[in-house]
Design a protein around this motif. Structure first.
Motif, PDB file in Angstrom:
ATOM      1  N   LYS A 189       0.835  -1.210   0.000  1.00  0.00           N
ATOM      2  CA  LYS A 189       0.000   0.000   0.000  1.00  0.00           C
ATOM      3  C   LYS A 189       0.867   1.257   0.000  1.00  0.00           C
ATOM      4  CE  LYS A 189      -3.757   2.374   2.438  1.00  0.00           C
ATOM      5  NZ  LYS A 189      -3.087   3.696   2.423  1.00  0.00           N
ATOM      6  N   ASP A 194       1.036   4.404  -2.524  1.00  0.00           N
ATOM      7  CA  ASP A 194       0.744   5.753  -2.033  1.00  0.00           C
ATOM      8  C   ASP A 194       1.817   6.775  -2.394  1.00  0.00           C
ATOM      9  OD1 ASP A 194      -1.612   4.848  -0.957  1.00  0.00           O
ATOM     10  OD2 ASP A 194      -0.876   4.729   1.111  1.00  0.00           O
ATOM     11  N   SER A 234       1.497   1.129   6.838  1.00  0.00           N
ATOM     12  CA  SER A 234       1.848   1.763   5.569  1.00  0.00           C
ATOM     13  C   SER A 234       2.282   3.206   5.779  1.00  0.00           C
ATOM     14  CB  SER A 234       0.665   1.706   4.599  1.00  0.00           C
ATOM     15  OG  SER A 234      -0.465   2.380   5.127  1.00  0.00           O
TER      16      SER A 234
END
Length: 247
Positions: free
Chosen positions: A28, A32, A204
């Motif tokens: 993730k 991002d 994350s």
């Protein structure tokens, strides 16, 4: 290291739930920071939480955990792990088989040789799902053949030949032993550009902070402690301290 390239070596064991959770958190974070102009390269390397366990032996997971932790502590561990797993969209099951993972690690090295990061991560995700969600015995040669073939690592009959040989056995043992010699006692353990590392199943947000700092686009705050698996406790009930190391 080329400008903009971030090299990650993730040391883990497939039977570690924090490694599965940490893998999803890392994936993730990489998504991002797609706007940061980084080329993030990931290689997964082995850690053996039960190095002396027979390759052909499998134990009932639930029985193993209750004998190791007791009913009450096991309940607490399940609650903590399941909450984090749900947050990243995976299911951790507590039924099924606990087994030696060296065969799976050997195939993960083969996957990296055949198809690099993309194929290794694809196969790792399949192994995690089979072990944690489906409760399967990932030491079983027939099952490993099916999983490896489904990902494009090797045809099933070639997997049998591969596992009956010694290919990548010495390399997996050497990598796992090297990690221990360098002071890795719990996993997941992620080494960044060969200079820094963080331990445990970080969120994350932590990885995103690190990547943005490396891209010159944000500050880096103190890295928090995160839970991990070690020889003495997997999954650990208490978080492990984050680590920073130099190569």
């Amino acid at each position: 290291m080329q400008p903009g390239v971030v090299s990650l070596v993730v040391i883990s064991d497939i039977m570690c739930p924090w490694c599965y959770i940490g893998q999803r958190e890392l994936q993730k974070a990489i998504q991002d920071v797609a706007d940061c102009g980084l080329d993030i390269r990931v290689e997964h390397r082995p850690f053996l939480l039960h190095p002396s366990m027979d390759e052909d032996k499998a134990m009932d997971k639930r029985t193993f955990y209750i004998e190791k932790f007791g009913e009450e502590k096991f309940k607490q561990i399940k609650q903590m792990v399941n909450a984090r797993a749900k947050a990243v969209g995976i299911e951790i099951g507590w039924e099924g088989w606990l087994c030696q993972t060296i065969r799976a690690h050997r195939l993960l090295r083969k996957a990296y040789e055949v198809g690099g990061q993309e194929l290794q991560e694809k196969f790792l995700d399949v192994l995690f799902y089979a072990y944690f969600t489906e409760g399967k015995n990932i030491a079983d040669i027939d099952l490993l053949g099916e999983l490896a073939e489904s990902c494009g690592v090797l045809p099933k009959d070639k997997v049998t030949e591969f596992l009956q040989s010694d290919e990548y056995r010495a390399e997996v043992d050497q990598m796992a032993n090297e990690a221990r010699k360098k002071g890795v006692t719990g996993v997941p353990f992620t080494i960044i550009n060969g200079r820094w590392a963080v331990s445990g199943g970080q969120t994350s947000d932590v990885y995103t902070q690190i990547f943005r700092k490396l891209a010159g686009k944000g500050p880096l705050h103190a890295i928090p402690a995160a839970p991990s698996c070690s020889d003495t406790g997997c999954p650990a009930a208490a978080p492990a301290a984050a680590a920073t190391v130099k190569s």
